[in-house]
Design a protein around this motif. Sequence first.
Motif, PDB file in Angstrom:
ATOM      1  N   ALA A  96       2.476   6.082 -12.406  1.00 15.95           N
ATOM      2  CA  ALA A  96       2.021   5.391 -13.477  1.00 15.95           C
ATOM      3  C   ALA A  96       0.359   5.187 -13.144  1.00 15.95           C
ATOM      4  N   LEU A  97       0.271   4.661 -11.812  1.00 16.60           N
ATOM      5  CA  LEU A  97      -1.015   4.116 -11.240  1.00 16.60           C
ATOM      6  C   LEU A  97      -1.571   5.025 -10.433  1.00 16.60           C
ATOM      7  N   ALA A  98      -1.509   6.336 -10.509  1.00 17.37           N
ATOM      8  CA  ALA A  98      -1.995   7.587  -9.739  1.00 17.37           C
ATOM      9  C   ALA A  98      -3.593   7.509  -9.524  1.00 17.37           C
ATOM     10  N   GLY A  99      -3.835   7.523  -8.281  1.00 19.05           N
ATOM     11  CA  GLY A  99      -5.207   7.078  -8.335  1.00 19.05           C
ATOM     12  C   GLY A  99      -5.790   5.793  -8.004  1.00 19.05           C
ATOM     13  N   PHE A 100      -4.990   4.749  -7.863  1.00 21.89           N
ATOM     14  CA  PHE A 100      -4.985   3.491  -7.740  1.00 21.89           C
ATOM     15  C   PHE A 100      -5.345   3.211  -6.177  1.00 21.89           C
ATOM     16  N   ARG A 101      -6.526   2.730  -5.980  1.00 24.89           N
ATOM     17  CA  ARG A 101      -6.845   2.451  -4.448  1.00 24.89           C
ATOM     18  C   ARG A 101      -7.278   0.866  -4.567  1.00 24.89           C
ATOM     19  N   PRO A 102      -6.244   0.047  -3.786  1.00 25.08           N
ATOM     20  CA  PRO A 102      -6.779  -1.317  -3.978  1.00 25.08           C
ATOM     21  C   PRO A 102      -7.921  -1.950  -3.498  1.00 25.08           C
ATOM     22  N   PRO A 103      -8.942  -2.721  -3.930  1.00 26.65           N
ATOM     23  CA  PRO A 103      -9.947  -3.150  -3.354  1.00 26.65           C
ATOM     24  C   PRO A 103      -9.814  -4.174  -2.258  1.00 26.65           C
ATOM     25  N   LEU A 104     -10.748  -4.181  -1.449  1.00 26.46           N
ATOM     26  CA  LEU A 104     -10.777  -5.247  -0.155  1.00 26.46           C
ATOM     27  C   LEU A 104     -12.098  -6.120  -0.007  1.00 26.46           C
ATOM     28  N   ARG A 220      -3.967  -4.600   6.983  1.00 26.27           N
ATOM     29  CA  ARG A 220      -2.647  -4.345   7.620  1.00 26.27           C
ATOM     30  C   ARG A 220      -1.715  -4.273   6.900  1.00 26.27           C
ATOM     31  N   PRO A 221      -1.278  -3.018   7.353  1.00 30.73           N
ATOM     32  CA  PRO A 221      -0.159  -2.263   6.383  1.00 30.73           C
ATOM     33  C   PRO A 221       1.164  -3.272   6.020  1.00 30.73           C
ATOM     34  N   ARG A 222       1.571  -3.979   6.972  1.00 28.88           N
ATOM     35  CA  ARG A 222       3.032  -4.843   6.759  1.00 28.88           C
ATOM     36  C   ARG A 222       2.502  -6.160   6.137  1.00 28.88           C
ATOM     37  N   ALA A 223       1.346  -6.669   5.782  1.00 24.83           N
ATOM     38  CA  ALA A 223       0.965  -7.869   5.195  1.00 24.83           C
ATOM     39  C   ALA A 223       1.909  -8.042   3.761  1.00 24.83           C
ATOM     40  N   TRP A 224       2.525  -9.087   3.910  1.00 24.62           N
ATOM     41  CA  TRP A 224       3.413  -9.347   2.608  1.00 24.62           C
ATOM     42  C   TRP A 224       3.455 -10.833   2.256  1.00 24.62           C
ATOM     43  N   PRO A 225       2.509 -11.007   1.373  1.00 22.29           N
ATOM     44  CA  PRO A 225       2.298 -12.519   0.948  1.00 22.29           C
ATOM     45  C   PRO A 225       3.604 -13.159   0.144  1.00 22.29           C
ATOM     46  N   ALA A 226       4.545 -13.473   0.831  1.00 26.00           N
ATOM     47  CA  ALA A 226       5.845 -13.796   0.098  1.00 26.00           C
ATOM     48  C   ALA A 226       5.878 -15.042  -0.605  1.00 26.00           C
ATOM     49  N   GLY A 227       5.024 -15.872  -0.183  1.00 30.20           N
ATOM     50  CA  GLY A 227       4.842 -17.137  -0.859  1.00 30.20           C
ATOM     51  C   GLY A 227       3.952 -17.164  -2.126  1.00 30.20           C
ATOM     52  N   ASP A 228       3.034 -15.792  -2.279  1.00 31.01           N
ATOM     53  CA  ASP A 228       2.386 -15.916  -3.593  1.00 31.01           C
ATOM     54  C   ASP A 228       3.084 -15.914  -4.815  1.00 31.01           C
ATOM     55  N   GLY A 230       2.180 -14.943  -7.986  1.00 30.10           N
ATOM     56  CA  GLY A 230       2.098 -13.742  -8.437  1.00 30.10           C
ATOM     57  C   GLY A 230       3.069 -12.724  -8.163  1.00 30.10           C
ATOM     58  N   LEU A 231       3.156 -12.474  -6.683  1.00 32.09           N
ATOM     59  CA  LEU A 231       4.006 -11.596  -6.191  1.00 32.09           C
ATOM     60  C   LEU A 231       5.406 -11.731  -6.470  1.00 32.09           C
ATOM     61  N   GLN A 261       4.498  -2.865   3.179  1.00 33.57           N
ATOM     62  CA  GLN A 261       4.355  -4.060   2.342  1.00 33.57           C
ATOM     63  C   GLN A 261       3.091  -4.189   1.719  1.00 33.57           C
ATOM     64  N   ASN A 262       2.048  -3.926   2.331  1.00 32.00           N
ATOM     65  CA  ASN A 262       0.831  -4.548   1.802  1.00 32.00           C
ATOM     66  C   ASN A 262       0.508  -3.782   0.627  1.00 32.00           C
ATOM     67  N   LEU A 263       0.495  -2.320   0.695  1.00 31.12           N
ATOM     68  CA  LEU A 263       0.316  -1.481  -0.648  1.00 31.12           C
ATOM     69  C   LEU A 263       1.264  -1.709  -1.724  1.00 31.12           C
ATOM     70  N   THR A 264       2.662  -2.065  -1.346  1.00 31.76           N
ATOM     71  CA  THR A 264       3.423  -2.478  -2.143  1.00 31.76           C
ATOM     72  C   THR A 264       3.158  -3.605  -2.929  1.00 31.76           C
ATOM     73  N   ALA A 265       2.822  -4.571  -2.400  1.00 31.09           N
ATOM     74  CA  ALA A 265       2.347  -5.804  -3.021  1.00 31.09           C
ATOM     75  C   ALA A 265       1.273  -5.442  -4.042  1.00 31.09           C
ATOM     76  N   HIS A 266       0.247  -4.738  -3.788  1.00 29.22           N
ATOM     77  CA  HIS A 266      -0.774  -4.335  -4.549  1.00 29.22           C
ATOM     78  C   HIS A 266      -0.198  -3.796  -5.653  1.00 29.22           C
ATOM     79  N   TYR A 267       0.497  -2.672  -5.851  1.00 32.12           N
ATOM     80  CA  TYR A 267       1.167  -2.008  -6.845  1.00 32.12           C
ATOM     81  C   TYR A 267       1.984  -2.704  -7.616  1.00 32.12           C
ATOM     82  N   LEU A 268       2.879  -3.539  -6.981  1.00 32.60           N
ATOM     83  CA  LEU A 268       3.585  -4.410  -7.884  1.00 32.60           C
ATOM     84  C   LEU A 268       2.707  -5.507  -8.870  1.00 32.60           C
ATOM     85  N   LEU A 269       1.742  -5.897  -8.233  1.00 33.65           N
ATOM     86  CA  LEU A 269       0.894  -6.978  -8.801  1.00 33.65           C
ATOM     87  C   LEU A 269       0.182  -6.236  -9.928  1.00 33.65           C
ATOM     88  N   THR A 270      -0.629  -5.133  -9.596  1.00 29.03           N
ATOM     89  CA  THR A 270      -1.420  -4.535 -10.605  1.00 29.03           C
ATOM     90  C   THR A 270      -0.255  -3.729 -11.959  1.00 29.03           C
TER      91      THR A 270
END
Length: 278
Positions: A96-104, A220-228, A230-231, A261-270
């Motif tokens: 659904a979000l094909a081509g989504f590249r999260p900004p940094l 960092r690929p494994r960053a996972w803001p579990a306390g957020d 929104g997440l 985890q990092n990209l998962t978080a971004h895809y779930l939020l967006t």
Amino acid sequence: MAVLKLPRPYDFKVSTERFRAFGPDLANLWDGEALLRAVDGREVRIAAAPGGVDVEPLDAATEPVVGKLLGAELDVAGFSRFAAAADPVLARLAQALAGFRPPLAPDPFEALVGSITAQQVSLFAAFAVRSRLIERFGMRVGRVYSFPTRERIAAAEPEELTGLGFSRRKAEYTLTLARSDLDLAGLAALGEEAVRTRLVALPGIGEWTVDWFLARHLARPRAWPAGDLGLRKAVSAFYGNGRDLGTAEVRDFGARFEPWQNLTAHYLLTGLRVSPPG
């Protein structure tokens, strides 16, 4: 046209959605068609182009900043392969979000101050306070502003920040960060735990702020803001079967997405904003 190539597929509109979702960001300003960023004292305009983005001007100074801003270092292709093979929810979102590249966030000080402003408030409120800070202490370059330098903020008084909407504590946290002797640029060379140890030693910087620094600046690929919050809402919406999950449950849930985890978080939020569960 000076095109900065990005790995395909790349969807400029969905990748820049964050800069339109929560109100204006004066340091990363959406002008209706393009994203504006001040780099090296110049206004840089970033617009959609076949195979990447049109960057004006594009040179040795602007290219690395724009690449960082647009998340060029993130392995989106690897994440998409993982999603397709391992998780039906992520597989749907990756499609659904094909081509989504999260900004940094290109600058570490900017990343941390942005997180401090977002502590325990909505992103709409955080963006508003952040933009007032940028307008007051940043430098205007054409239509956009450069984010205030660490030195400029260090010279400010607490009352100047509280007058912009900072709480007294957030003003103190921001000034202490600006005045500290911590080498923020040097954090990129450290492992995750070393980064965490150095940052949490500063007042007002806890696990949540460090997690987003690891995710949105260091990529960092494994960053996972579990306390957020929104997440947690996003994980609950996509995986909770009608139940709101707690922080501990969301933290444990992160192991399911190892090592993405990092990209998962971004895809779930967006995805929650753009393509919520049916």
